[in-house]
Scaffold this motif. Structure first.
Motif, PDB file in Angstrom:
ATOM      1  N   GLN A 166       0.845  -1.194   0.000  1.00 25.40           N
ATOM      2  CA  GLN A 166       0.000   0.000   0.000  1.00 25.40           C
ATOM      3  C   GLN A 166       0.881   1.245   0.000  1.00 25.40           C
ATOM      4  OE1 GLN A 166      -3.233   0.474  -0.263  1.00 25.40           O
ATOM      5  NE2 GLN A 166      -3.678  -1.700  -0.444  1.00 25.40           N
ATOM      6  N   ARG A 167       0.605   2.130  -0.904  1.00 29.06           N
ATOM      7  CA  ARG A 167       1.305   3.410  -0.954  1.00 29.06           C
ATOM      8  C   ARG A 167       0.324   4.483  -0.552  1.00 29.06           C
ATOM      9  NH1 ARG A 167       2.966   1.015  -5.942  1.00 29.06           N
ATOM     10  NH2 ARG A 167       1.319   2.155  -6.936  1.00 29.06           N
ATOM     11  N   LYS A 168       0.838   5.522  -0.008  1.00 23.47           N
ATOM     12  CA  LYS A 168      -0.022   6.650   0.323  1.00 23.47           C
ATOM     13  C   LYS A 168      -0.446   7.308  -0.974  1.00 23.47           C
ATOM     14  CE  LYS A 168       0.168   9.549   4.296  1.00 23.47           C
ATOM     15  NZ  LYS A 168       0.902  10.545   5.024  1.00 23.47           N
ATOM     16  N   THR A 169      -1.736   7.382  -1.209  1.00 28.24           N
ATOM     17  CA  THR A 169      -2.215   8.009  -2.433  1.00 28.24           C
ATOM     18  C   THR A 169      -2.685   9.405  -2.118  1.00 28.24           C
ATOM     19  OG1 THR A 169      -4.396   7.073  -2.080  1.00 28.24           O
ATOM     20  CG2 THR A 169      -2.916   5.863  -3.543  1.00 28.24           C
ATOM     21  N   PRO A 170      -2.460  10.311  -3.049  1.00 27.16           N
ATOM     22  CA  PRO A 170      -2.944  11.671  -2.826  1.00 27.16           C
ATOM     23  C   PRO A 170      -4.462  11.663  -2.734  1.00 27.16           C
ATOM     24  CG  PRO A 170      -1.503  11.550  -4.756  1.00 27.16           C
ATOM     25  CD  PRO A 170      -1.758  10.161  -4.293  1.00 27.16           C
ATOM     26  N   GLY A 171      -4.990  12.562  -2.046  1.00 29.14           N
ATOM     27  CA  GLY A 171      -6.433  12.689  -1.900  1.00 29.14           C
ATOM     28  C   GLY A 171      -6.728  13.774  -0.898  1.00 29.14           C
ATOM     29  N   PRO A 172      -7.996  13.934  -0.549  1.00 34.04           N
ATOM     30  CA  PRO A 172      -8.353  15.011   0.380  1.00 34.04           C
ATOM     31  C   PRO A 172      -7.558  14.943   1.682  1.00 34.04           C
ATOM     32  CG  PRO A 172     -10.327  13.964  -0.504  1.00 34.04           C
ATOM     33  CD  PRO A 172      -9.144  13.198  -1.001  1.00 34.04           C
ATOM     34  N   ALA A 173      -7.319  13.730   2.178  1.00 30.03           N
ATOM     35  CA  ALA A 173      -6.573  13.605   3.430  1.00 30.03           C
ATOM     36  C   ALA A 173      -5.076  13.785   3.213  1.00 30.03           C
ATOM     37  CB  ALA A 173      -6.848  12.250   4.050  1.00 30.03           C
ATOM     38  N   VAL A 205      -6.181  12.611  -6.749  1.00 33.31           N
ATOM     39  CA  VAL A 205      -5.831  11.245  -7.117  1.00 33.31           C
ATOM     40  C   VAL A 205      -5.621  11.220  -8.624  1.00 33.31           C
ATOM     41  CG1 VAL A 205      -6.666   8.865  -7.229  1.00 33.31           C
ATOM     42  CG2 VAL A 205      -7.137  10.255  -5.218  1.00 33.31           C
ATOM     43  N   HIS A 206      -4.556  10.593  -9.069  1.00 26.45           N
ATOM     44  CA  HIS A 206      -4.282  10.474 -10.503  1.00 26.45           C
ATOM     45  C   HIS A 206      -5.077   9.290 -11.058  1.00 26.45           C
ATOM     46  CE1 HIS A 206      -2.265  10.170 -14.336  1.00 26.45           C
ATOM     47  NE2 HIS A 206      -1.950   8.919 -14.058  1.00 26.45           N
ATOM     48  N   VAL A 207      -5.936   9.544 -12.012  1.00 26.20           N
ATOM     49  CA  VAL A 207      -6.671   8.482 -12.693  1.00 26.20           C
ATOM     50  C   VAL A 207      -5.884   8.143 -13.955  1.00 26.20           C
ATOM     51  CG1 VAL A 207      -8.815   7.845 -13.835  1.00 26.20           C
ATOM     52  CG2 VAL A 207      -8.875   9.286 -11.788  1.00 26.20           C
ATOM     53  N   PRO A 208      -5.440   6.898 -14.082  1.00 25.21           N
ATOM     54  CA  PRO A 208      -4.607   6.550 -15.232  1.00 25.21           C
ATOM     55  C   PRO A 208      -5.395   6.592 -16.538  1.00 25.21           C
ATOM     56  CG  PRO A 208      -5.149   4.591 -13.969  1.00 25.21           C
ATOM     57  CD  PRO A 208      -5.677   5.763 -13.197  1.00 25.21           C
ATOM     58  N   ALA A 209      -4.714   6.994 -17.576  1.00 21.53           N
ATOM     59  CA  ALA A 209      -5.290   6.991 -18.927  1.00 21.53           C
ATOM     60  C   ALA A 209      -5.217   5.568 -19.474  1.00 21.53           C
ATOM     61  CB  ALA A 209      -4.496   7.939 -19.814  1.00 21.53           C
ATOM     62  N   PRO A 210      -5.991   5.270 -20.506  1.00 18.09           N
ATOM     63  CA  PRO A 210      -5.842   3.950 -21.140  1.00 18.09           C
ATOM     64  C   PRO A 210      -4.371   3.731 -21.504  1.00 18.09           C
ATOM     65  CG  PRO A 210      -7.746   5.064 -22.029  1.00 18.09           C
ATOM     66  CD  PRO A 210      -7.021   6.072 -21.154  1.00 18.09           C
ATOM     67  N   GLY A 211      -3.894   2.531 -21.197  1.00 19.85           N
ATOM     68  CA  GLY A 211      -2.502   2.202 -21.472  1.00 19.85           C
ATOM     69  C   GLY A 211      -1.586   2.408 -20.286  1.00 19.85           C
ATOM     70  N   GLU A 212      -2.087   3.051 -19.218  1.00 22.83           N
ATOM     71  CA  GLU A 212      -1.276   3.296 -18.023  1.00 22.83           C
ATOM     72  C   GLU A 212      -1.715   2.386 -16.877  1.00 22.83           C
ATOM     73  OE1 GLU A 212      -0.614   8.130 -18.578  1.00 22.83           O
ATOM     74  OE2 GLU A 212      -1.809   7.389 -16.894  1.00 22.83           O
ATOM     75  N   GLY A 213      -0.782   1.995 -16.050  1.00 19.91           N
ATOM     76  CA  GLY A 213      -1.085   1.229 -14.844  1.00 19.91           C
ATOM     77  C   GLY A 213      -1.944   0.010 -15.133  1.00 19.91           C
ATOM     78  N   LYS A 214      -2.967  -0.171 -14.329  1.00 21.33           N
ATOM     79  CA  LYS A 214      -3.865  -1.317 -14.500  1.00 21.33           C
ATOM     80  C   LYS A 214      -4.713  -1.191 -15.768  1.00 21.33           C
ATOM     81  CE  LYS A 214      -3.159  -4.089 -11.036  1.00 21.33           C
ATOM     82  NZ  LYS A 214      -2.721  -5.455 -11.282  1.00 21.33           N
ATOM     83  N   ARG A 215      -4.666  -0.054 -16.435  1.00 23.56           N
ATOM     84  CA  ARG A 215      -5.360   0.127 -17.706  1.00 23.56           C
ATOM     85  C   ARG A 215      -4.431  -0.177 -18.878  1.00 23.56           C
ATOM     86  NH1 ARG A 215      -8.772   5.402 -18.145  1.00 23.56           N
ATOM     87  NH2 ARG A 215      -9.826   4.086 -19.647  1.00 23.56           N
TER      88      ARG A 215
END
Length: 176
Positions: free
Chosen positions: A14-21, A26-36
């Protein structure tokens, strides 16, 4: 079928993800990135690809007043004239209710014609009219252009291999 390497299937820490806290979006990956991308699950990648193709197809056919489900129905009736609505639903992966609406609309527009089954009078068989065949031809020209774009960068052998793999996925995962 080869298995995914452990590095793909193993849970990542688990990594600390950016967000309100964490004071950042939060970075939403584009098609072709990460799990996409190539690290994603095959089922998700198939669904993502299907959604992209369907959107492009909808846009390509919109000015003709044809949706991709209508195109699928016209295609199957052209390939297999005399299908019942239930048969069309199975072949197009649509619900019988959706096919019923599509068939009513295509019949109203003069693209398809109903004839009663010669033996089972309650079964309605559907075929394309000349108007429907002409509409399908125009649709098919646009869809072929999209398919050429899909296959760009593939040689004939790679395209045949992908077609075979996709057909095998459907065959292998079909319910018994």
């Amino acid at each position: 079928m080869t298995r995914k390497p452990a590095s793909i299937t193993r849970s990542q820490p688990q990594r600390k993800t950016p967000g309100p806290a964490n004071d950042g979006p939060v970075h939403v990956p584009a098609p072709g990135e990460g799990k996409r991308g190539e690290q994603g699950y095959l089922g998700y990648l198939l669904r993502q690809a299907h959604a992209a193709v369907r959107l492009k197809m909808e846009r390509a056919l919109a000015d003709l007043g044809v949706t991709s489900p209508q195109f699928a129905v016209l295609t199957m009736l052209n390939a297999y004239p005399g299908l019942s609505g239930a048969d069309v639903a199975r072949l197009t992966f649509l619900t019988p209710q959706t096919v019923g609406v599509i068939i009513r609309n295509l019949a109203r527009d003069g693209a398809i014609l109903m004839t009663p089954h010669p033996v089972h009078g309650r079964i309605q068989q559907w075929t394309l009219t000349p108007r429907g065949a002409a509409l399908l031809k125009t649709c098919r020209e646009r869809v072929i252009a999209l398919e050429k774009r899909l296959a760009s960068g593939l040689d004939a052998k790679a395209e045949a291999s992908i077609r075979r793999w996709l057909a095998n996925v459907a065959t292998e995962l079909q319910e018994d």
